[in-house]
Design an enzyme around this catalytic site. Structure first.
Site, PDB file in Angstrom:
ATOM      1  N   ASP A 114      15.770  -2.568   6.749  1.00 59.14           N
ATOM      2  CA  ASP A 114      15.015  -2.533   5.496  1.00 59.14           C
ATOM      3  C   ASP A 114      15.947  -2.268   4.317  1.00 59.14           C
ATOM      4  OD1 ASP A 114      12.708  -2.894   4.082  1.00 59.14           O
ATOM      5  OD2 ASP A 114      11.898  -0.889   4.449  1.00 59.14           O
TER       6      ASP A 114
ATOM      7  N   ILE B  25       7.934  11.766  -5.833  1.00 55.71           N
ATOM      8  CA  ILE B  25       9.047  10.970  -6.367  1.00 55.71           C
ATOM      9  C   ILE B  25       9.082   9.568  -5.809  1.00 55.71           C
ATOM     10  CG2 ILE B  25      10.630  12.780  -7.109  1.00 55.71           C
ATOM     11  CD1 ILE B  25      11.886  12.752  -4.371  1.00 55.71           C
ATOM     12  N   GLY B  26       8.369   9.344  -4.762  1.00 54.33           N
ATOM     13  CA  GLY B  26       8.374   7.997  -4.190  1.00 54.33           C
ATOM     14  C   GLY B  26       7.128   7.796  -3.358  1.00 54.33           C
ATOM     15  N   ASN B  27       6.703   6.579  -3.336  1.00 58.57           N
ATOM     16  CA  ASN B  27       5.511   6.274  -2.563  1.00 58.57           C
ATOM     17  C   ASN B  27       5.748   4.973  -1.827  1.00 58.57           C
ATOM     18  OD1 ASN B  27       2.997   7.120  -1.803  1.00 58.57           O
ATOM     19  ND2 ASN B  27       1.971   5.733  -3.245  1.00 58.57           N
TER      20      ASN B  27
ATOM     21  N   THR C  27       5.270   2.487   1.906  1.00 58.74           N
ATOM     22  CA  THR C  27       4.194   1.979   2.747  1.00 58.74           C
ATOM     23  C   THR C  27       3.803   3.010   3.790  1.00 58.74           C
ATOM     24  OG1 THR C  27       5.397  -0.094   2.533  1.00 58.74           O
ATOM     25  CG2 THR C  27       3.530  -0.073   4.038  1.00 58.74           C
ATOM     26  N   PHE C  28       4.791   3.736   4.285  1.00 62.25           N
ATOM     27  CA  PHE C  28       4.532   4.641   5.398  1.00 62.25           C
ATOM     28  C   PHE C  28       4.656   6.109   5.038  1.00 62.25           C
ATOM     29  CE2 PHE C  28       6.085   0.738   7.494  1.00 62.25           C
ATOM     30  CZ  PHE C  28       4.926   0.433   8.180  1.00 62.25           C
ATOM     31  N   SER C  29       4.897   6.392   3.797  1.00 60.99           N
ATOM     32  CA  SER C  29       5.100   7.802   3.452  1.00 60.99           C
ATOM     33  C   SER C  29       4.967   8.048   1.962  1.00 60.99           C
ATOM     34  CB  SER C  29       6.513   8.225   3.862  1.00 60.99           C
ATOM     35  OG  SER C  29       7.446   7.592   3.015  1.00 60.99           O
ATOM     36  N   THR C  30       4.899   9.327   1.651  1.00 59.29           N
ATOM     37  CA  THR C  30       4.996   9.762   0.261  1.00 59.29           C
ATOM     38  C   THR C  30       6.192  10.708   0.224  1.00 59.29           C
ATOM     39  OG1 THR C  30       2.617   9.664   0.061  1.00 59.29           O
ATOM     40  CG2 THR C  30       3.754  10.935  -1.599  1.00 59.29           C
ATOM     41  N   VAL C  31       7.032  10.540  -0.770  1.00 61.15           N
ATOM     42  CA  VAL C  31       8.205  11.414  -0.864  1.00 61.15           C
ATOM     43  C   VAL C  31       8.019  12.340  -2.061  1.00 61.15           C
ATOM     44  CG1 VAL C  31      10.729  11.490  -1.025  1.00 61.15           C
ATOM     45  CG2 VAL C  31       9.626   9.605   0.174  1.00 61.15           C
TER      46      VAL C  31
HETATM   47  N1  LIG Z   1      16.556  11.746  -0.321  1.00 62.10           N
HETATM   48  C1  LIG Z   1      15.890  11.215  -1.355  1.00 62.10           C
HETATM   49  N2  LIG Z   1      16.154  11.639  -2.618  1.00 62.10           N
HETATM   50  C2  LIG Z   1      15.482  11.131  -3.672  1.00 62.10           C
HETATM   51  N3  LIG Z   1      14.513  10.206  -3.566  1.00 62.10           N
HETATM   52  C3  LIG Z   1      14.201   9.736  -2.361  1.00 62.10           C
HETATM   53  C4  LIG Z   1      14.870  10.205  -1.189  1.00 62.10           C
HETATM   54  N4  LIG Z   1      14.356   9.553  -0.128  1.00 62.10           N
HETATM   55  C5  LIG Z   1      13.427   8.714  -0.614  1.00 62.10           C
HETATM   56  N5  LIG Z   1      13.310   8.815  -1.944  1.00 62.10           N
HETATM   57  C6  LIG Z   1      12.414   8.047  -2.839  1.00 62.10           C
HETATM   58  O1  LIG Z   1      11.211   7.737  -2.163  1.00 62.10           O
HETATM   59  C7  LIG Z   1      11.067   6.308  -2.052  1.00 62.10           C
HETATM   60  C8  LIG Z   1      10.401   5.958  -0.748  1.00 62.10           C
HETATM   61  O2  LIG Z   1      11.171   6.470   0.323  1.00 62.10           O
HETATM   62  P1  LIG Z   1      11.243   5.724   1.732  1.00 62.10           P
HETATM   63  O3  LIG Z   1      11.748   4.346   1.505  1.00 62.10           O
HETATM   64  O4  LIG Z   1      12.015   6.562   2.691  1.00 62.10           O
HETATM   65  O5  LIG Z   1       9.690   5.655   2.135  1.00 62.10           O
HETATM   66  P2  LIG Z   1       8.867   4.463   2.798  1.00 62.10           P
HETATM   67  O6  LIG Z   1       7.478   4.939   2.950  1.00 62.10           O
HETATM   68  O7  LIG Z   1       9.542   4.008   4.039  1.00 62.10           O
HETATM   69  O8  LIG Z   1       8.994   3.359   1.660  1.00 62.10           O
HETATM   70  P3  LIG Z   1       8.959   1.769   1.783  1.00 62.10           P
HETATM   71  O9  LIG Z   1       7.745   1.408   2.505  1.00 62.10           O
HETATM   72  O10 LIG Z   1       8.944   1.330   0.348  1.00 62.10           O
HETATM   73  O11 LIG Z   1      10.227   1.346   2.468  1.00 62.10           O
HETATM   74  C9  LIG Z   1      12.479   5.758  -2.212  1.00 62.10           C
HETATM   75  O12 LIG Z   1      12.474   4.461  -2.730  1.00 62.10           O
HETATM   76  C10 LIG Z   1      13.088   6.733  -3.197  1.00 62.10           C
HETATM   77  O13 LIG Z   1      12.737   6.408  -4.524  1.00 62.10           O
END
Ligand SMILES: Nc1ncnc2c1ncn2[C@@H]1O[C@H](COP(=O)(O)OP(=O)(O)OP(=O)(O)O)[C@@H](O)[C@H]1O
Length: 689
Positions: free
Chosen positions: A288, A171-173, A175-179
């Site tokens: 952020d 559902i999300g991708n 810089t540091f993770s995949t969700v």
């Molecule tokens: N609890 C949640 N419910 C639904 N979607 C989520 C949730 N947490 C994160 N996501 C989705 O995943 C995306 C990435 O999450 P997150 O920002 O925590 O990761 P990141 O690797 O730190 O991303 P970035 O580098 O973009 O900041 C979010 O923009 C959102 O779309």
């Protein structure tokens, strides 16, 4: 409540599968330019441009446990040095090797399955022999797309996830993770509407353990309330970690930021500020804040602030800054920033903090830098789950990080002050010409020499975090001011508000911090930046002067850009020879001049006004250039933009009553007039007959 239930359930499910969890784990995984780049006016361009991780299983999976942390570090060392031979702790494959095994196995499976009809309903990828067996092994498919690859990667790296969850899609991708979206396997037979959904954040394997630890601590300490994301549990295997969070379906900012009316904008901003007020009570800077980290479900009117990956404790007070005259640090008690409440111990920890989680986004930390010993999570939960607003005086509010750094700070190069914005204060000793305390008083011999003189080399480095996403960094970050506060997040909230009000997203988009600062100068004028630099003990050199723009003009002008950039409008203002004057300050045609004190007669904007005056006032306060004068989240929630609206709503019944009364009056008067008319007509008719 919800969190506890999940803990138990997860533990129960785990025990169900593994009656001897500890033994099992030993066997299985022992080491285991808006104005700048955006829709431009057609004719002109501007000039510049954590966690009580209760008994999930074996200690090695609970990484808040000291041993777990140590084991993790060990595992990570292997990861950083891939050539290091595995110590033969067990059969569980990790990392790339496991991926290869999985791919080979999946390839074999796919060949076997070629004759079988495809399973269309599930995206979830099952496991191979190297993984815990899953009842759905018949559904194993080779990853076909990024989503399936992400699922496969998660299941290989953290096999327990596959034991507990059905992972459906990415559902999300970041810089540091995949969700990834997941549901619990034990709830698989429930109707879909009753199955709880989870967002599993799978950290990239190269993410530093301290960074992950800190994110976990933030979520455990502050999450689950006030629009701040909570955490159910965290799973770790070897060097991989995943957070299990409640899932919130949300809309893309892109899809709604131009479509919100004022009440919805108010709702959105209020909820963002509610989340920030909560986080800031803990003296934590999110760092952020941006639309993709503030999830919004329009239909349900739900909000969630996510991603504490860059969060850091607000910096400690600094004598020079506090002594700065004319700067108001305490606007009110509730919202006062933490600067004056910090203890020395906390200061030291905060500095360590700034060097860890405060690292530059999209930049790897120096491995040899300060290591924060990981702290048992239950200690953190007990000792630190109090906001720093003095609501529980029995506990030290600012103890997010209690360990002293083991080594001196090693600051990533990018965080150090550069010649372009040297500090002039003695505290940070970066102004090469400054005279001051200790080493600073030594004369600088850099000038006209091909090397940096010894005196300068001896000077302390400025340590100013610039972690965050470009476009949302406030002036104090761009000016490399070391004592950053929660005001950093307030600026970012202001940038979001500006995007919404101007219908320009992203609003700021500069390739580097210098251009980012130039963009801010373009809008707020050079004087505001110069004064702020002075107040922050920084020195800035600007090549040109610029007067501030008017935020109202800017918002309306961009919101209605099709009108104001229309060729016909230009034509109507052109002189006979086809020329049209351009404002030398804002670089716009005179009739579209955006300057605060414009000398031109510009196109009237009132007809296009859609915001109350209080909205612009709030925008100004959120985007106050000087962080010490910037409104706090708590204060902003008391701003007329929100309170007047509440009064309006409260007043509505009275207003409605008044309107109804007025309507009734008008109706009865009308009826009386009608009656009189009828009577008169009747009399007339009689007379005529
Ligand atoms: N609890 C949640 N419910 C639904 N979607 C989520 C949730 N947490 C994160 N996501 C989705 O995943 C995306 C990435 O999450 P997150 O920002 O925590 O990761 P990141 O690797 O730190 O991303 P970035 O580098 O973009 O900041 C979010 O923009 C959102 O779309």
């Amino acid at each position: 409540m919800g969190e506890r239930v999940i803990y138990h359930e997860l533990a129960a499910v785990h025990h169900h599968h593994h009656p001897h969890p500890h033994q099992h784990h030993q066997q299985q995984s022992p080491h285991s330019q808006a104005l700048f780049h955006h829709p431009q006016p057609q004719q002109r361009r501007p000039k510049q441009g954590m966690a009580a991780m209760p008994a999930l299983a074996s200690p090695s999976h609970v990484y808040a446990n000291a041993n777990g942390a140590a084991a993790w570090r060990g595992a990570r060392q292997q990861q950083y040095y891939p050539n290091t031979i595995s110590t033969g702790h067990g059969p569980g494959p990790t990392g790339a090797a496991a991926m290869k095994q999985l791919q080979a196995k999946q390839l074999a499976n796919s060949e076997q399955q070629q004759q079988q009809p495809p399973v269309a309903s599930e995206v979830s990828v099952g496991a191979t022999d190297t993984l815990p067996t899953t009842p759905r092994s018949g559904q194993i498919k080779p990853p076909r797309n990024k989503s399936e690859e992400a699922i496969a990667d998660l299941l290989v790296r953290i096999p327990d996830v596959g034991q507990l969850f059905d992972v459906h899609s990415r559902i999300g991708n970041g810089t540091f993770s995949t969700v990834l979206l997941a549901t619990m396997r034990r709830e698989a037979n429930l109707p879909e509407s009753l199955r709880r959904k989870f967002a599993i954040k799978h950290h990239i394997p190269t993410s530093h353990p301290d960074r992950i630890m800190k994110e976990l601590q933030c979520m455990t300490k502050m999450g689950g309330t006030e629009n701040v994301v909570g955490i159910h549990c965290c799973l770790r295997c070897d060097a991989s970690a995943a957070f299990v969070m409640p899932y919130m379906p949300h809309d893309r900012f892109h899809d709604f930021y131009t479509r919100m009316d004022v009440p919805e904008i108010r709702l959105y901003m209020r909820n963002l500020l509610v989340a920030l007020r909560h986080v800031h009570k803990f003296d934590v800077i999110h760092r952020d804040v941006k639309p993709s980290n503030f999830l919004y479900n329009r239909r349900r009117r739900e909000f969630l602030l996510v991603d504490f990956g860059l969060a850091q404790h607000a910096n400690p007070p600094v004598m020079g800054a506090i002594a700065n005259p004319g700067v108001n640090y305490n606007n009110n008690n509730n919202s006062k920033r933490p600067r004056e409440r910090e203890t020395e111990a906390v200061q030291a920890n905060v500095q360590a903090d700034a060097g860890l989680g405060g690292a530059v986004k999209r930049m790897r930390l120096h491995e040899e830098g300060t290591k924060m010993p990981l702290k048992p999570v239950n200690e953190i939960a007990q000792g630190e789950a109090q906001p720093a607003d003095g609501s529980n005086p029995s506990q030290q509010p600012t103890t997010m990080l209690q360990q002293q750094p083991q080594q001196p700070q090693q600051v990533p190069q990018q965080d150090q002050s550069t010649a372009s914005t040297p500090a002039s204060g003695s505290k940070y000793n970066t102004n090469r010409s400054a005279s001051g305390a200790s080493a600073n008083s030594s004369k600088c011999f850099c000038f006209a020499n091909p090397s940096v003189c010894l005196n300068c080399l001896m000077k302390k480095e400025v340590h100013a975090s610039r972690a965050g996403t470009p476009g949302y960094r406030p002036p104090e970050v761009l000016l490399k001011y070391p004592d950053q506060t929660t005001a950093v997040d307030v600026w970012a909230a202001g940038v979001i508000f500006l995007s919404i009000m101007s219908s320009v997203y992203p609003f700021f988009k500069a390739p580097n911090d210098f251009i980012a600062l130039a963009e801010i100068v373009t809008i707020f004028g050079d004087q505001a930046i110069r004064k702020t630099a002075l107040a922050l003990d920084r020195m800035i050199t600007l090549s040109q002067r610029s007067r501030p723009l008017n935020l109202r003009k800017l918002c309306l002008r961009f919101r209605h850009r099709t009108v104001f950039s229309d060729a016909k409008l230009l034509k109507s203002h052109e002189s006979a020879d086809g020329r049209c004057e351009v404002c030398r300050n804002c670089d716009q045609y005179f009739f579209n001049c955006l300057c605060d004190d414009s000398e031109y007669v510009t196109e009237p904007l009132d007809a296009y006004e859609c915001f109350p005056a209080s909205a612009y006032d709030l925008l100004h306060r959120l985007l106050e250039v000087n962080p010490h004068k910037r409104i706090t989240a708590a204060e902003a929630l008391q701003h007329p933009f929100f309170t007047e609206a509440a009064e309006e709503v409260a007043e509505q019944p009275r207003k409605v009553r008044r309107q109804r009364h007025h309507k009734q009056m008008v109706t009865s008067e009308q009826q009386q007039a009608d009656l009189e008319l009828q009577q008169q007509t009747a009399i007339n008719n009689k007379l005529l007959n």
